[in-house]
Design a protein around this motif. Structure first.
Motif, PDB file in Angstrom:
ATOM      1  N   UNK A   1      52.946  64.613  56.705  1.00 36.81           N
ATOM      2  CA  UNK A   1      52.776  64.501  58.310  1.00 36.81           C
ATOM      3  C   UNK A   1      54.365  64.339  58.720  1.00 36.81           C
ATOM      4  N   UNK A   2      55.664  64.386  58.071  1.00 40.80           N
ATOM      5  CA  UNK A   2      56.864  64.239  58.653  1.00 40.80           C
ATOM      6  C   UNK A   2      56.523  65.966  59.281  1.00 40.80           C
ATOM      7  N   UNK A   3      56.612  67.451  58.381  1.00 43.70           N
ATOM      8  CA  UNK A   3      56.105  68.018  59.071  1.00 43.70           C
ATOM      9  C   UNK A   3      55.348  68.366  60.922  1.00 43.70           C
ATOM     10  N   UNK A   4      54.160  67.873  60.431  1.00 43.11           N
ATOM     11  CA  UNK A   4      53.184  68.382  60.750  1.00 43.11           C
ATOM     12  C   UNK A   4      54.006  67.758  63.048  1.00 43.11           C
ATOM     13  N   UNK A   5      54.687  65.877  63.178  1.00 47.15           N
ATOM     14  CA  UNK A   5      54.983  65.600  63.414  1.00 47.15           C
ATOM     15  C   UNK A   5      56.207  66.605  64.069  1.00 47.15           C
ATOM     16  N   UNK A   6      56.708  67.038  63.472  1.00 49.91           N
ATOM     17  CA  UNK A   6      58.063  67.758  63.642  1.00 49.91           C
ATOM     18  C   UNK A   6      57.256  69.555  64.304  1.00 49.91           C
ATOM     19  N   UNK A   7      56.572  69.749  64.548  1.00 50.62           N
ATOM     20  CA  UNK A   7      55.633  70.663  64.690  1.00 50.62           C
ATOM     21  C   UNK A   7      54.756  70.719  65.527  1.00 50.62           C
ATOM     22  N   UNK A   8      54.109  68.941  66.037  1.00 52.46           N
ATOM     23  CA  UNK A   8      54.097  68.762  67.354  1.00 52.46           C
ATOM     24  C   UNK A   8      54.960  68.595  68.505  1.00 52.46           C
ATOM     25  N   UNK A   9      56.191  68.331  67.597  1.00 50.80           N
ATOM     26  CA  UNK A   9      56.995  68.041  69.166  1.00 50.80           C
ATOM     27  C   UNK A   9      57.523  70.150  70.095  1.00 50.80           C
ATOM     28  N   UNK A  10      57.560  70.361  69.168  1.00 53.88           N
ATOM     29  CA  UNK A  10      57.896  71.769  69.426  1.00 53.88           C
ATOM     30  C   UNK A  10      58.944  72.142  68.236  1.00 53.88           C
ATOM     31  N   UNK A  11      59.145  71.373  67.236  1.00 53.34           N
ATOM     32  CA  UNK A  11      60.265  71.713  66.423  1.00 53.34           C
ATOM     33  C   UNK A  11      59.925  73.270  65.619  1.00 53.34           C
ATOM     34  N   UNK A  12      60.927  74.213  65.318  1.00 51.81           N
ATOM     35  CA  UNK A  12      61.010  75.736  64.848  1.00 51.81           C
ATOM     36  C   UNK A  12      60.467  74.710  63.476  1.00 51.81           C
ATOM     37  N   UNK A  13      60.029  76.088  62.625  1.00 54.31           N
ATOM     38  CA  UNK A  13      60.153  75.727  60.913  1.00 54.31           C
ATOM     39  C   UNK A  13      61.986  75.350  60.300  1.00 54.31           C
ATOM     40  N   UNK A  14      62.536  76.101  60.587  1.00 51.95           N
ATOM     41  CA  UNK A  14      63.749  76.571  60.375  1.00 51.95           C
ATOM     42  C   UNK A  14      64.697  74.693  60.914  1.00 51.95           C
ATOM     43  N   UNK A  15      64.040  74.695  62.420  1.00 54.78           N
ATOM     44  CA  UNK A  15      64.745  73.142  62.600  1.00 54.78           C
ATOM     45  C   UNK A  15      64.228  72.009  61.681  1.00 54.78           C
TER      46      UNK A  15
END
Length: 485
Positions: free
Chosen positions: A366-380
């Motif tokens: 869920x932490x990864x999904x939340x990061x992707x949801x706000x537009x972060x790249x995989x490396x970010x």
């Protein structure tokens, strides 16, 4: 009768008690187990416990108390003239025990009591005979010490016989009494479950008692060392130059510096490579690549350290000497801190990588999904979400690798040499605390000398450094874990 044979006899009686208890329980209800308070196996187990426990507890207490009582009674035979200058009574008593054990082994190997008595009249011949058995005896052995050893051996033999009689008597008595107590109303299950509860509590205290035993043994022997050698010279001298026979300089800091230097070089190699490989395997690698790469990486952890030592001695050391040290004018030896640190770092990679990979995979998706949801790249996401969340576990992996590096011996012996010195040059030969602990306790040495007892002081010093490292890591883990709970 040996302790192993006595243990087998007690276990055999206990197994017989199990069968007898179960059979008596079923016989009391004419085979109808529904009339019993507990299952038939619980009745057998209760007889087993009452047969084995008293005997084994007596055996344990006897084995611990007997040497202490015998030593106290025999110590009165040692006069101040029998204690060499620079030693203590406890060190002389250690000699008495070794002589007693050695002479007992000579008798077990076929030597008659008459021959043994003649041998004890010749201290030099006795030392030679015991030396062939691997028993080291001080050169200053006096007649009183030999008589004390003889009395020690006689008391030990008598005590051993008494222990056998007491253990067997308790086992038989426990079997008979507990078997006759078996009735349908006996709460056998409660008895067995209470024992299991006590057993679990005892198992949970093993680690604590083991740690206390290690600490007390180190402190006790280190205290003996500091009675023979000034503590200020040990902790503040910058020279390590042991000489059996006197005139030693036993400063600890060259060894501590070598330990920290080699460990630092190893961690500089292992930590970045281990963490980066863990990030790749957990976040970027395909399932096929991961299923192949992770087992191959973990094979490094299964290679014996002596093989790494040979690799450092034959391959890495000459390469570093020929390609870096000699062209740069920094040294001409293949044994160096860089050699040992580089090879040790390779050995530590799977410790950091495997544990870090498991920790990173345990970060909630869920932490990864939340990061992707706000537009972060995989490396970010990896840098700003996954790694901070996994930081406590990664610190633990690095701590494990650091502890492994500090305690390594074979790679340092074969890759870094045995020179105790203070130098910043990574291409010079140095040594570590663990290597010197081994070297000071190897060979025909006497525990009456500070050159041997210094090994315990070195061990205590290493323990304090490792404890400080653990406390620091625990502080870091707790501080950062609070942000993600």
């Amino acid at each position: 009768m040996s302790i192993a044979l006595l243990t087998l006899i007690i276990l055999g009686l206990s197994a017989l008690g199990y069968l007898l208890g179960r059979q008596r329980a079923l016989a009391a209800v004419e085979g109808d187990a529904r009339k019993l308070h507990s299952l038939p196996s619980y009745y057998g187990a209760s007889v087993f416990l009452f047969t084995a426990l008293p005997a084994f507890l007596t055996l344990l207490v006897w084995l611990i108390a007997q040497p202490l009582l015998i030593e106290r009674s025999v110590a009165g035979m040692i006069t101040p003239a029998d204690i060499p200058a620079g030693t203590t009574l406890s060190l002389v008593m250690s000699d008495v025990q070794r002589i007693a054990v050695g002479t007992e082994q000579l008798v077990a190997d076929g030597m008659s009591e008459t021959e043994l008595a003649a041998l004890q009249a010749d201290p030099a011949g006795l030392r030679s005979a015991l030396g062939r058995l691997g028993v080291s005896v001080a050169e200053t052995t006096t007649p009183n010490v030999l008589e004390a050893a003889k009395a020690y051996r006689a008391s030990a033999s008598l005590g051993h016989f008494g222990m056998i009689v007491a253990a067997l008597a308790l086992a038989v008595a426990g079997l008979l009494i507990s078997a006759f107590r078996v009735t349908p109303e006996l709460r056998a299950r409660n008895i067995v479950e209470s024992f299991i509860r006590v057993l679990l509590i005892g198992a949970s205290t093993v680690a604590i008692l083991t740690t206390l035993g290690i600490v007390f043994s180190l402190v006790f022997e280190s205290w003996h060392f500091f009675q023979l050698y000034p503590a200020k010279d040990f902790f503040f001298s910058l020279t390590w130059n042991p000489k059996f026979g006197g005139g030693s300089s036993l400063g600890v800091w060259p060894l501590v510096w070598g330990t920290l230097y080699v460990s630092f070089v190893a961690l500089v190699i292992a930590v970045p490579l281990g963490i980066l490989s863990a990030i790749y395997l957990s976040e970027y690698a395909s399932p096929t690549v991961r299923s192949v790469a992770k087992p191959l990486l973990e094979i490094l952890a299964g290679i014996p350290s002596i093989v790494y030592g040979l690799f450092a001695l034959v391959t890495v050391g000459p390469l570093l000497r020929d390609w870096l040290a000699m062209p740069l004018g920094l040294g001409a030896s293949s044994s160096s801190v860089a050699t040992a640190g580089l090879v040790m770092g390779i050995m530590l990679i799977p410790y950091v990588s495997s544990l870090s990979d498991d920790i990173i995979n345990s970060v909630p998706q869920s932490l990864r999904d939340g990061s992707y949801a706000i537009g972060a790249t995989p490396s970010e996401t990896v840098r700003q979400v996954v790694l901070p969340a996994a930081l406590p576990g990664i610190v633990g992996a690095v701590l494990l690798a650091a502890s492994r590096a500090i305690g390594e011996t074979m790679i340092v012996v074969m890759g870094a040499g045995a020179a105790a010195k203070l130098s910043m040059n990574p291409f010079e030969a140095m040594t570590t605390v663990t290597v010197k602990i081994v070297s000071q306790l190897t060979g025909d040495t006497e525990f009456a000398s500070p050159e041997t007892l210094v090994a315990f002081a070195l061990g205590l010093t290493l323990f304090v450094f490792t404890l400080g490292l653990n406390i620091l890591a625990l502080f870091i883990v707790r501080k950062y874990r609070e942000q993600y709970e």
